[in-house]
Scaffold this active site. Sequence first.
Site, PDB file in Angstrom:
ATOM      1  N   ARG A   1       0.856  -1.192   0.000  1.00 20.35           N
ATOM      2  CA  ARG A   1       0.000   0.000   0.000  1.00 20.35           C
ATOM      3  C   ARG A   1       0.891   1.241   0.000  1.00 20.35           C
ATOM      4  O   ARG A   1       1.456   1.594   1.031  1.00 20.35           O
ATOM      5  CB  ARG A   1      -0.895  -0.031   1.253  1.00 20.35           C
ATOM      6  CG  ARG A   1      -2.153   0.816   1.146  1.00 20.35           C
ATOM      7  CD  ARG A   1      -2.836   0.920   2.501  1.00 20.35           C
ATOM      8  NE  ARG A   1      -2.086   1.789   3.386  1.00 20.35           N
ATOM      9  CZ  ARG A   1      -2.102   1.722   4.720  1.00 20.35           C
ATOM     10  NH1 ARG A   1      -2.838   0.834   5.336  1.00 20.35           N
ATOM     11  NH2 ARG A   1      -1.379   2.559   5.448  1.00 20.35           N
TER      12      ARG A   1
ATOM     13  N   HIS B   1      -3.971   4.588   4.489  1.00 19.39           N
ATOM     14  CA  HIS B   1      -5.109   3.644   4.419  1.00 19.39           C
ATOM     15  C   HIS B   1      -6.306   4.298   3.712  1.00 19.39           C
ATOM     16  O   HIS B   1      -6.877   3.751   2.780  1.00 19.39           O
ATOM     17  CB  HIS B   1      -5.488   3.196   5.832  1.00 19.39           C
ATOM     18  CG  HIS B   1      -6.780   2.455   5.875  1.00 19.39           C
ATOM     19  ND1 HIS B   1      -6.940   1.210   5.314  1.00 19.39           N
ATOM     20  CD2 HIS B   1      -8.002   2.797   6.388  1.00 19.39           C
ATOM     21  CE1 HIS B   1      -8.199   0.806   5.485  1.00 19.39           C
ATOM     22  NE2 HIS B   1      -8.852   1.752   6.125  1.00 19.39           N
TER      23      HIS B   1
ATOM     24  N   TYR C   1       3.246   5.458  11.420  1.00 13.80           N
ATOM     25  CA  TYR C   1       3.495   4.069  11.836  1.00 13.80           C
ATOM     26  C   TYR C   1       4.324   3.260  10.846  1.00 13.80           C
ATOM     27  O   TYR C   1       4.822   2.203  11.181  1.00 13.80           O
ATOM     28  CB  TYR C   1       2.167   3.341  12.135  1.00 13.80           C
ATOM     29  CG  TYR C   1       1.163   3.373  11.005  1.00 13.80           C
ATOM     30  CD1 TYR C   1       1.261   2.497   9.923  1.00 13.80           C
ATOM     31  CD2 TYR C   1       0.124   4.302  10.997  1.00 13.80           C
ATOM     32  CE1 TYR C   1       0.344   2.532   8.882  1.00 13.80           C
ATOM     33  CE2 TYR C   1      -0.801   4.341   9.954  1.00 13.80           C
ATOM     34  CZ  TYR C   1      -0.681   3.457   8.901  1.00 13.80           C
ATOM     35  OH  TYR C   1      -1.575   3.494   7.870  1.00 13.80           O
TER      36      TYR C   1
HETATM   37  C1  TPP Z   1     -16.266  -5.512  10.005  1.00  9.73           C
HETATM   38  C2  TPP Z   1     -15.355  -4.345  10.022  1.00  9.73           C
HETATM   39  N1  TPP Z   1     -14.507  -4.165  11.048  1.00  9.73           N
HETATM   40  C3  TPP Z   1     -13.672  -3.097  11.062  1.00  9.73           C
HETATM   41  C4  TPP Z   1     -13.702  -2.201  10.048  1.00  9.73           C
HETATM   42  C5  TPP Z   1     -12.757  -1.010  10.055  1.00  9.73           C
HETATM   43  N2  TPP Z   1     -11.747  -1.205   9.015  1.00  9.73           N
HETATM   44  C6  TPP Z   1     -11.860  -0.616   7.830  1.00  9.73           C
HETATM   45  S1  TPP Z   1     -10.628  -1.032   6.800  1.00  9.73           S
HETATM   46  C7  TPP Z   1      -9.889  -1.993   7.961  1.00  9.73           C
HETATM   47  C8  TPP Z   1      -8.607  -2.705   7.658  1.00  9.73           C
HETATM   48  C9  TPP Z   1      -8.704  -3.542   6.445  1.00  9.73           C
HETATM   49  O1  TPP Z   1      -7.435  -3.999   6.080  1.00  9.73           O
HETATM   50  P1  TPP Z   1      -7.269  -4.995   4.888  1.00  9.73           P
HETATM   51  O2  TPP Z   1      -8.301  -6.048   4.957  1.00  9.73           O
HETATM   52  O3  TPP Z   1      -5.851  -5.425   4.842  1.00  9.73           O
HETATM   53  O4  TPP Z   1      -7.624  -4.117   3.603  1.00  9.73           O
HETATM   54  P2  TPP Z   1      -6.868  -2.815   3.045  1.00  9.73           P
HETATM   55  O5  TPP Z   1      -7.629  -1.646   3.599  1.00  9.73           O
HETATM   56  O6  TPP Z   1      -5.461  -2.860   3.514  1.00  9.73           O
HETATM   57  O7  TPP Z   1      -6.977  -2.886   1.568  1.00  9.73           O
HETATM   58  C10 TPP Z   1     -10.633  -1.994   9.139  1.00  9.73           C
HETATM   59  C11 TPP Z   1     -10.268  -2.730  10.346  1.00  9.73           C
HETATM   60  C12 TPP Z   1     -14.601  -2.415   8.990  1.00  9.73           C
HETATM   61  N3  TPP Z   1     -14.678  -1.609   7.925  1.00  9.73           N
HETATM   62  N4  TPP Z   1     -15.413  -3.489   8.993  1.00  9.73           N
END
Ligand code: TPP
Length: 359
Positions: free
Chosen positions: A258, A262, A271
């Site tokens: 990435r 985020h 971080y």
């Molecule tokens: C069920 C749920 N829990 C928590 C969140 C908050 N949240 C949004 S994105 C994220 C991290 C996702 O990381 P990843 O699956 O690696 O996807 P990336 O964003 O890195 O593409 C979290 C915890 C959410 N959207 N949905």
Amino acid sequence: MVTFAHAQTLNYPLHQCLNPQGQWCDTVDNTLQQPDFLLAAYTHLWRTRLFDQRAIALQRTGQLGTYASCLGQEAISAAIGFSLQPNDVFVPYYRDQAAQLLRGTKMRSILQFWGGDEWGSFDAPSQDFPSCIPIANQITHAAGVATALKLKHQKQAALSTCGDGASSRGDFYEALNLAGVWHLPLVVVINNNQWAISVPLSQQTACETLAQKAIAAGILGVRVDGNDFFSLMMVLQEALQRARTGKGATLIEAVTYRLCDHTTADDMSRYANLDEKNQAQQQEPLIRFQKLLRQQLGWTDTQQQQLEQTLRQDIELEVNAYLSLPKPNPDDMFRHLYSELPTDLAHQRAALWQAKSWE
Ligand SMILES: Cc1ncc(C[n+]2csc(CCOP(=O)(O)OP(=O)(O)O)c2C)c(N)n1
Ligand SMILES: [Mg+2]
């Protein structure tokens, strides 16, 4: 004493056919090497990147809500868009701009969605799903779709995407388990961008690879360089064909990084290790592809500038179309979910109408 002599050997080699120097390092289908296809794919990767940049600028100037950039991860979603057939079912997550555009969603609609208006979600082929924000839920939806396709004997595949973090959630495992036991026409692609917001992969899982999560579900797992558009195409085409021809589900781990925060609500400099990010930058998909084009087609700086200029003009037309859309009615958030609103939501709706703060 029991000895675990069979200690697991988890051999998931990383598929790669275009190396970071832009040279072929493994066999590639001839169709993927045709100049017309090379230019179409390269153009789309840049279209996505420049659109992404513009979306961030809109957010920074108060004209868009929180936005999730796909910087550095464009090849995964673009390869998905180029591999899906029109009647396959795409069940995306929130970094799938490249595939959504290829499915026919307009940029103005993607912006409308991130601008807070859910109607932007519905400008897609009718069988496709809106971007899923709750992480991993979409994999269960896709397993449901794949079940329907199978029951109807339709030779179509369902494809869903998620992040590395999402692959820790129960929904992910449940969907994969079902895909295995019911032999579903499902492809799940993990965009392993090494981060789940500020949680690094090393704190996310003790698994050596995410592809090996396929083992417990009894489905095929494949690991591919997520910065190599061509390997992604090869792997995706094979997995989708397996799904369409009754050979079952595939889990694809696409390894990338990435190169952005985020979302626009995040600041990764707090971080992330800058050296690591700089190193990942050397692997990124668009420059790699550009090196190939320079070698194969004599691509020049002038051609690059012209391409970017044309794309920027097209994007501006879409941005203007987005900015001219009527503002959504805040009352919409209370509609379409319940036939009768629960009391707490009814109170909130009443408060909204009393304040009429949007007028
Ligand atoms: C069920 C749920 N829990 C928590 C969140 C908050 N949240 C949004 S994105 C994220 C991290 C996702 O990381 P990843 O699956 O690696 O996807 P990336 O964003 O890195 O593409 C979290 C915890 C959410 N959207 N949905
Ligand atoms: Mg991630």
